[in-house]
Design a protein around this motif. Structure first.
Motif, PDB file in Angstrom:
ATOM      1  N   VAL A  11      39.263  40.593  44.596  1.00  0.00           N
ATOM      2  CA  VAL A  11      39.465  39.190  44.979  1.00  0.00           C
ATOM      3  C   VAL A  11      38.935  39.082  46.395  1.00  0.00           C
ATOM      4  O   VAL A  11      39.466  39.715  47.317  1.00  0.00           O
ATOM      5  N   ALA A  12      37.844  38.347  46.545  1.00  0.00           N
ATOM      6  CA  ALA A  12      37.148  38.401  47.828  1.00  0.00           C
ATOM      7  C   ALA A  12      36.663  37.036  48.291  1.00  0.00           C
ATOM      8  O   ALA A  12      36.248  36.198  47.498  1.00  0.00           O
ATOM      9  N   ASN A  13      36.738  36.851  49.572  1.00  0.00           N
ATOM     10  CA  ASN A  13      36.129  35.723  50.257  1.00  0.00           C
ATOM     11  C   ASN A  13      36.203  36.037  51.745  1.00  0.00           C
ATOM     12  O   ASN A  13      37.282  36.352  52.253  1.00  0.00           O
ATOM     13  N   GLU A  14      35.060  35.980  52.401  1.00  0.00           N
ATOM     14  CA  GLU A  14      35.045  36.324  53.823  1.00  0.00           C
ATOM     15  C   GLU A  14      35.865  35.356  54.662  1.00  0.00           C
ATOM     16  O   GLU A  14      36.278  35.679  55.759  1.00  0.00           O
ATOM     17  N   LYS A  15      36.053  34.175  54.129  1.00  0.00           N
ATOM     18  CA  LYS A  15      36.857  33.203  54.882  1.00  0.00           C
ATOM     19  C   LYS A  15      38.336  33.578  54.826  1.00  0.00           C
ATOM     20  O   LYS A  15      38.827  34.034  53.800  1.00  0.00           O
ATOM     21  N   GLY A  16      39.023  33.343  55.915  1.00  0.00           N
ATOM     22  CA  GLY A  16      40.446  33.657  55.974  1.00  0.00           C
ATOM     23  C   GLY A  16      41.297  32.528  55.408  1.00  0.00           C
ATOM     24  O   GLY A  16      40.888  31.360  55.430  1.00  0.00           O
ATOM     25  N   GLY A  17      42.460  32.903  54.893  1.00  0.00           N
ATOM     26  CA  GLY A  17      43.447  31.904  54.513  1.00  0.00           C
ATOM     27  C   GLY A  17      43.086  31.038  53.323  1.00  0.00           C
ATOM     28  O   GLY A  17      43.566  29.917  53.196  1.00  0.00           O
ATOM     29  N   VAL A  18      42.253  31.554  52.412  1.00  0.00           N
ATOM     30  CA  VAL A  18      41.843  30.751  51.261  1.00  0.00           C
ATOM     31  C   VAL A  18      42.663  31.055  49.996  1.00  0.00           C
ATOM     32  O   VAL A  18      42.418  30.481  48.942  1.00  0.00           O
ATOM     33  N   GLY A  19      43.604  31.986  50.124  1.00  0.00           N
ATOM     34  CA  GLY A  19      44.453  32.295  48.971  1.00  0.00           C
ATOM     35  C   GLY A  19      44.104  33.590  48.252  1.00  0.00           C
ATOM     36  O   GLY A  19      44.507  33.794  47.102  1.00  0.00           O
ATOM     37  N   LYS A  20      43.410  34.501  48.925  1.00  0.00           N
ATOM     38  CA  LYS A  20      43.073  35.793  48.294  1.00  0.00           C
ATOM     39  C   LYS A  20      44.335  36.577  47.933  1.00  0.00           C
ATOM     40  O   LYS A  20      44.525  36.996  46.788  1.00  0.00           O
ATOM     41  N   THR A  21      45.164  36.794  48.940  1.00  0.00           N
ATOM     42  CA  THR A  21      46.336  37.645  48.731  1.00  0.00           C
ATOM     43  C   THR A  21      47.314  37.015  47.741  1.00  0.00           C
ATOM     44  O   THR A  21      47.841  37.693  46.852  1.00  0.00           O
ATOM     45  N   VAL A  22      47.517  35.725  47.890  1.00  0.00           N
ATOM     46  CA  VAL A  22      48.405  35.011  46.971  1.00  0.00           C
ATOM     47  C   VAL A  22      47.872  35.132  45.534  1.00  0.00           C
ATOM     48  O   VAL A  22      48.631  35.323  44.585  1.00  0.00           O
ATOM     49  N   THR A  23      46.564  35.061  45.403  1.00  0.00           N
ATOM     50  CA  THR A  23      45.970  35.197  44.069  1.00  0.00           C
ATOM     51  C   THR A  23      46.150  36.616  43.528  1.00  0.00           C
ATOM     52  O   THR A  23      46.498  36.796  42.359  1.00  0.00           O
ATOM     53  N   ILE A 151      36.560  37.958  41.678  1.00  0.00           N
ATOM     54  CA  ILE A 151      37.106  36.604  41.591  1.00  0.00           C
ATOM     55  C   ILE A 151      37.078  36.044  43.010  1.00  0.00           C
ATOM     56  O   ILE A 151      37.521  36.704  43.961  1.00  0.00           O
ATOM     57  N   VAL A 152      36.539  34.844  43.136  1.00  0.00           N
ATOM     58  CA  VAL A 152      36.412  34.215  44.450  1.00  0.00           C
ATOM     59  C   VAL A 152      37.369  33.029  44.541  1.00  0.00           C
ATOM     60  O   VAL A 152      37.168  32.021  43.870  1.00  0.00           O
ATOM     61  N   PRO A 153      38.411  33.142  45.335  1.00  0.00           N
ATOM     62  CA  PRO A 153      39.244  31.952  45.570  1.00  0.00           C
ATOM     63  C   PRO A 153      38.541  31.044  46.567  1.00  0.00           C
ATOM     64  O   PRO A 153      38.046  31.517  47.587  1.00  0.00           O
ATOM     65  N   CYS A 154      38.464  29.780  46.237  1.00  0.00           N
ATOM     66  CA  CYS A 154      37.841  28.820  47.157  1.00  0.00           C
ATOM     67  C   CYS A 154      38.826  27.703  47.446  1.00  0.00           C
ATOM     68  O   CYS A 154      39.189  26.929  46.557  1.00  0.00           O
ATOM     69  N   GLN A 155      39.266  27.670  48.665  1.00  0.00           N
ATOM     70  CA  GLN A 155      40.167  26.598  49.080  1.00  0.00           C
ATOM     71  C   GLN A 155      39.449  25.258  48.900  1.00  0.00           C
ATOM     72  O   GLN A 155      38.253  25.154  49.193  1.00  0.00           O
ATOM     73  N   THR A 156      40.162  24.242  48.405  1.00  0.00           N
ATOM     74  CA  THR A 156      39.527  22.931  48.210  1.00  0.00           C
ATOM     75  C   THR A 156      39.466  22.187  49.545  1.00  0.00           C
ATOM     76  O   THR A 156      40.200  21.228  49.805  1.00  0.00           O
ATOM     77  N   HIS A 157      38.607  22.708  50.367  1.00  0.00           N
ATOM     78  CA  HIS A 157      38.424  22.210  51.727  1.00  0.00           C
ATOM     79  C   HIS A 157      36.922  22.297  52.049  1.00  0.00           C
ATOM     80  O   HIS A 157      36.265  23.242  51.603  1.00  0.00           O
ATOM     81  N   PRO A 158      36.370  21.355  52.796  1.00  0.00           N
ATOM     82  CA  PRO A 158      34.920  21.341  53.031  1.00  0.00           C
ATOM     83  C   PRO A 158      34.356  22.636  53.610  1.00  0.00           C
ATOM     84  O   PRO A 158      33.286  23.082  53.201  1.00  0.00           O
ATOM     85  N   TYR A 159      35.049  23.270  54.547  1.00  0.00           N
ATOM     86  CA  TYR A 159      34.497  24.477  55.152  1.00  0.00           C
ATOM     87  C   TYR A 159      34.414  25.616  54.141  1.00  0.00           C
ATOM     88  O   TYR A 159      33.460  26.393  54.135  1.00  0.00           O
ATOM     89  N   ALA A 160      35.439  25.720  53.328  1.00  0.00           N
ATOM     90  CA  ALA A 160      35.451  26.795  52.325  1.00  0.00           C
ATOM     91  C   ALA A 160      34.326  26.574  51.316  1.00  0.00           C
ATOM     92  O   ALA A 160      33.630  27.508  50.914  1.00  0.00           O
ATOM     93  N   TYR A 161      34.148  25.320  50.943  1.00  0.00           N
ATOM     94  CA  TYR A 161      33.076  24.986  50.002  1.00  0.00           C
ATOM     95  C   TYR A 161      31.716  25.318  50.610  1.00  0.00           C
ATOM     96  O   TYR A 161      30.859  25.938  49.967  1.00  0.00           O
ATOM     97  N   ALA A 162      31.529  24.958  51.864  1.00  0.00           N
ATOM     98  CA  ALA A 162      30.248  25.205  52.534  1.00  0.00           C
ATOM     99  C   ALA A 162      29.956  26.697  52.668  1.00  0.00           C
ATOM    100  O   ALA A 162      28.805  27.127  52.616  1.00  0.00           O
ATOM    101  N   ALA A 163      31.002  27.496  52.829  1.00  0.00           N
ATOM    102  CA  ALA A 163      30.810  28.932  53.050  1.00  0.00           C
ATOM    103  C   ALA A 163      30.520  29.698  51.757  1.00  0.00           C
ATOM    104  O   ALA A 163      30.133  30.865  51.788  1.00  0.00           O
TER     105      ALA A 163
END
Ligand SMILES: Nc1ncnc2c1ncn2[C@@H]1O[C@H](COP(=O)(O)OP(=O)(O)OP(=O)(O)O)[C@@H](O)[C@H]1O
Ligand SMILES: [Mg+2]
Length: 266
Positions: A11-23, A151-163
């Protein structure tokens, strides 16, 4: 070696706080509810997955740090700890793991340390789920060198989407250079707040974006305070309160994961 066909999923995403650990912890719990056996590997020095599964690390306990640092003197099996839920095991993390980054810098084959250490566990579990830190560090590369799926968690937020674009490039580069078997199983929209326009707008973008649409899980993980509450007491939400959005959503994600193989090449 066991005879299970183990799915190894980062479960990976370089962005912090997007829900990796929770997932990681809640998907593990939801798969456990489906009768699957799971090993969670906490590859983040913040050790939130370790805490979220109710495991206290003391300094005597071997951790994933020992595996990547001293792979010849310790076996993977010696680092596995049971959780309160039978069939859901953990290889814990430790703050020292942050130091492994520096210590491995000059070592040949450093990106394959985790793979070599965990290879013996194939067949022992239905799922191995790996949590990663929020950076493309050597630790994350080790996870992506070992995993077969992401699996990539993507926070439904513009920055996460852009990244997301850059993240896909990174995963592709690892596939090309280190791990040809790596596939993206799916992107899961997280921290979806039904009340906000921005959440809806980003979800629509994900659904309509050719780069991601095929990867997107139907399940959307909604914002649910019970998730944070349960993590605070060291329990996945499903084991804390069955009847809340968090439990429904992660159960639904687990079901989708069980029916979906890894998505096509990208
Ligand atoms: N669906 C949700 N509803 C409410 N809170 C959530 C939800 N998902 C995650 N959170 C909270 O948001 C924060 C970030 O989540 P999490 O720790 O899973 O992200 P992360 O990607 O692992 O972060 P990091 O990159 O720092 O490791 C945490 O405080 C977590 O409890
Ligand atoms: Mg995390």
């Amino acid at each position: 070696m066991g005879d299970k066909k183990t799915r190894i999923i980062a479960v990976a995403n370089e962005k912090g706080g997007v829900g990796k650990t929770v997932t990681v912890i809640n998907l593990a719990a939801a798969l456990h509810q489906e009768g699957k056996t799971i090993l969670v590997v906490d590859m983040d020095p913040q050790f939130n997955a370790t805490r979220g599964l109710g495991v206290d690390v003391d300094d005597e306990m071997p951790t994933v740090y020992d595996l990547v640092k001293e792979k010849d003197s310790i076996k993977a099996a010696e680092t596995i700890v049971p959780t309160r839920w039978e069939g859901l095991d953990l290889i814990p993390s430790h703050v020292d793991l942050a130091g492994a980054e520096v210590e491995l810098v000059d070592e040949a084959g450093r990106e394959n340390r985790l793979k070599e250490a965990l290879e013996s566990l194939s067949g022992e579990y239905d799922f191995i789920l790996l949590d990663t830190p929020p950076s493309l560090s050597l630790l994350t590369v080790n996870v992506l060198a070992y995993a077969k799926e992401v699996i990539v968690p993507c926070q439904t937020h513009p920055y996460a989407y852009a990244a997301l674009d850059e993240l896909f490039d990174t995963i592709f580069a690892i596939k090309e250079n280190i791990n040809p078997d790596l596939k993206i199983t799916g992107v899961v929209a997280t921290l979806f707040d039904v009340r906000t326009r921005v959440s809806h707008s980003i979800l629509e973008k994900l659904k309509n974006d050719d780069r991601y649409a095929d990867f997107l899980f139907d399940t959307v993980i909604r914002v649910n305070t019970t998730i944070a509450e349960s993590a605070g007491v060291g329990k996945p939400v499903i084991f804390f309160r069955q009847n809340c959005y968090g439990s429904f959503d992660y159960a639904s994600l687990a079901e989708e994961l069980l029916t979906r193989g890894s998505t096509s090449d990208f």
